[in-house]
Design a protein around this motif. Structure first.
Motif, PDB file in Angstrom:
ATOM      1  N   THR A  20       0.830  -1.210   0.000  1.00 43.78           N
ATOM      2  CA  THR A  20       0.000   0.000   0.000  1.00 43.78           C
ATOM      3  C   THR A  20       0.863   1.258   0.000  1.00 43.78           C
ATOM      4  O   THR A  20       0.466   2.276  -0.560  1.00 43.78           O
ATOM      5  N   GLN A  21       2.037   1.198   0.607  1.00 47.73           N
ATOM      6  CA  GLN A  21       2.937   2.346   0.531  1.00 47.73           C
ATOM      7  C   GLN A  21       3.470   2.497  -0.896  1.00 47.73           C
ATOM      8  O   GLN A  21       3.587   3.616  -1.403  1.00 47.73           O
ATOM      9  N   THR A  45      -8.926   3.477   4.584  1.00 49.27           N
ATOM     10  CA  THR A  45      -8.385   2.839   5.787  1.00 49.27           C
ATOM     11  C   THR A  45      -9.416   2.826   6.907  1.00 49.27           C
ATOM     12  O   THR A  45      -9.558   1.815   7.615  1.00 49.27           O
ATOM     13  N   LEU A  46     -10.147   3.918   7.080  1.00 45.85           N
ATOM     14  CA  LEU A  46     -11.191   3.941   8.111  1.00 45.85           C
ATOM     15  C   LEU A  46     -12.223   2.849   7.868  1.00 45.85           C
ATOM     16  O   LEU A  46     -12.592   2.114   8.797  1.00 45.85           O
ATOM     17  N   ALA A  47     -12.678   2.710   6.629  1.00 48.39           N
ATOM     18  CA  ALA A  47     -13.695   1.705   6.319  1.00 48.39           C
ATOM     19  C   ALA A  47     -13.125   0.294   6.525  1.00 48.39           C
ATOM     20  O   ALA A  47     -13.758  -0.547   7.174  1.00 48.39           O
ATOM     21  N   GLY A 100     -10.429   9.887 -11.161  1.00 46.08           N
ATOM     22  CA  GLY A 100      -9.772  10.934 -10.393  1.00 46.08           C
ATOM     23  C   GLY A 100      -8.961  10.380  -9.242  1.00 46.08           C
ATOM     24  O   GLY A 100      -9.024   9.191  -8.918  1.00 46.08           O
ATOM     25  N   ALA A 101      -8.198  11.273  -8.640  1.00 52.16           N
ATOM     26  CA  ALA A 101      -7.255  10.883  -7.591  1.00 52.16           C
ATOM     27  C   ALA A 101      -7.963  10.301  -6.365  1.00 52.16           C
ATOM     28  O   ALA A 101      -7.551   9.265  -5.839  1.00 52.16           O
ATOM     29  N   PHE A 102      -9.026  10.966  -5.883  1.00 54.01           N
ATOM     30  CA  PHE A 102      -9.686  10.510  -4.664  1.00 54.01           C
ATOM     31  C   PHE A 102     -10.316   9.127  -4.852  1.00 54.01           C
ATOM     32  O   PHE A 102     -10.058   8.205  -4.076  1.00 54.01           O
ATOM     33  N   MET A 103     -11.171   8.972  -5.875  1.00 49.96           N
ATOM     34  CA  MET A 103     -11.869   7.697  -6.061  1.00 49.96           C
ATOM     35  C   MET A 103     -10.900   6.571  -6.407  1.00 49.96           C
ATOM     36  O   MET A 103     -11.062   5.445  -5.919  1.00 49.96           O
ATOM     37  N   SER A 104      -9.899   6.861  -7.232  1.00 46.18           N
ATOM     38  CA  SER A 104      -8.910   5.826  -7.565  1.00 46.18           C
ATOM     39  C   SER A 104      -8.181   5.360  -6.319  1.00 46.18           C
ATOM     40  O   SER A 104      -7.964   4.166  -6.115  1.00 46.18           O
ATOM     41  N   LEU A 111      -9.270  -2.103  -1.594  1.00 46.81           N
ATOM     42  CA  LEU A 111      -9.100  -3.459  -2.122  1.00 46.81           C
ATOM     43  C   LEU A 111      -7.741  -4.057  -1.769  1.00 46.81           C
ATOM     44  O   LEU A 111      -7.653  -5.230  -1.408  1.00 46.81           O
ATOM     45  N   VAL A 112      -6.689  -3.254  -1.862  1.00 48.11           N
ATOM     46  CA  VAL A 112      -5.339  -3.759  -1.581  1.00 48.11           C
ATOM     47  C   VAL A 112      -5.176  -4.087  -0.099  1.00 48.11           C
ATOM     48  O   VAL A 112      -4.435  -5.000   0.264  1.00 48.11           O
TER      49      VAL A 112
END
Length: 188
Positions: A20-21, A45-47, A100-104, A111-112
């Motif tokens: 993820t990093q 991450t919260l979800a 876009g950046a946020f949704m991607s 998922l990861v």
């Protein structure tokens, strides 16, 4: 307070060099929009960690203290071994740019993280502390601590971090938690 601090430290250490990093680095290079990327990491991450933490707290109510201790101790040792394995972003895991950046970032990170060592660690920490809010806040903050520099500084910073040493330190922390937990169970 202990649940928050331990959760933050354990996940921040475990996350360094994690896939993820690496994903954060790829997203930062692709979109060059740090605020939407960090917001996506936070939301995902919260979800993800809230669901994992809930499972951990639920399991702690279902298992006897002795059984819980053995499962928890062995889980920490397994995470310690897993932490020693280097991660890399697979070629097929490149994030798309259509949304876009946020949704991607939100979708890719969520998922990861499924089945990732930090998600498993969140379950184990919630089992240990039975404090859902503190564990989720700590693990989420730990994820942001590890990933924000990747987003802000990009690959130049990642090349300077001694990933092997960080993996060994994270493995040692998890191993220490596992050994301490198993010792407490065995002495009880």
């Amino acid at each position: 307070m202990e649940a928050l601090l331990v959760s933050t430290a354990v996940v921040a250490l475990a996350e360094i060099g994690d896939k993820t990093q690496l994903l954060a680095l790829v997203l930062a290079a692709r979109f060059r929009k740090p605020f939407p990327i960090l917001a996506g990491i936070l939301a995902a991450t919260l979800a993800n960690h809230a669901a994992a933490g809930w499972v951990g707290v639920w399991l702690s109510d279902q298992l006897s203290p002795g059984m819980l201790g053995w499962i928890l101790g062995l889980s920490f040792l397994a995470i310690a071994a897993w932490t020693l394995l280097p991660d890399r972003l697979e070629d097929g895991d490149q994030p798309g740019g259509r949304h876009g950046a946020f949704m991607s970032t939100l979708v890719a990170f969520f998922l990861v993280e499924i089945g990732d060592k930090t998600q498993v660690a969140t379950v184990a920490l919630a089992l240990k502390y039975s404090q859902l809010a503190a564990v989720v806040a700590g693990t989420t903050f730990g994820m942001l601590l590890a990933n924000a520099p990747a987003v802000w500084l990009g690959s130049a910073a990642a090349r300077r971090i001694p990933l092997r040493a960080v993996r060994y330190a994270a493995g040692a922390v998890f191993a220490g938690l596992g050994i301490a937990t198993l010792a407490r169970v065995a002495l009880a």
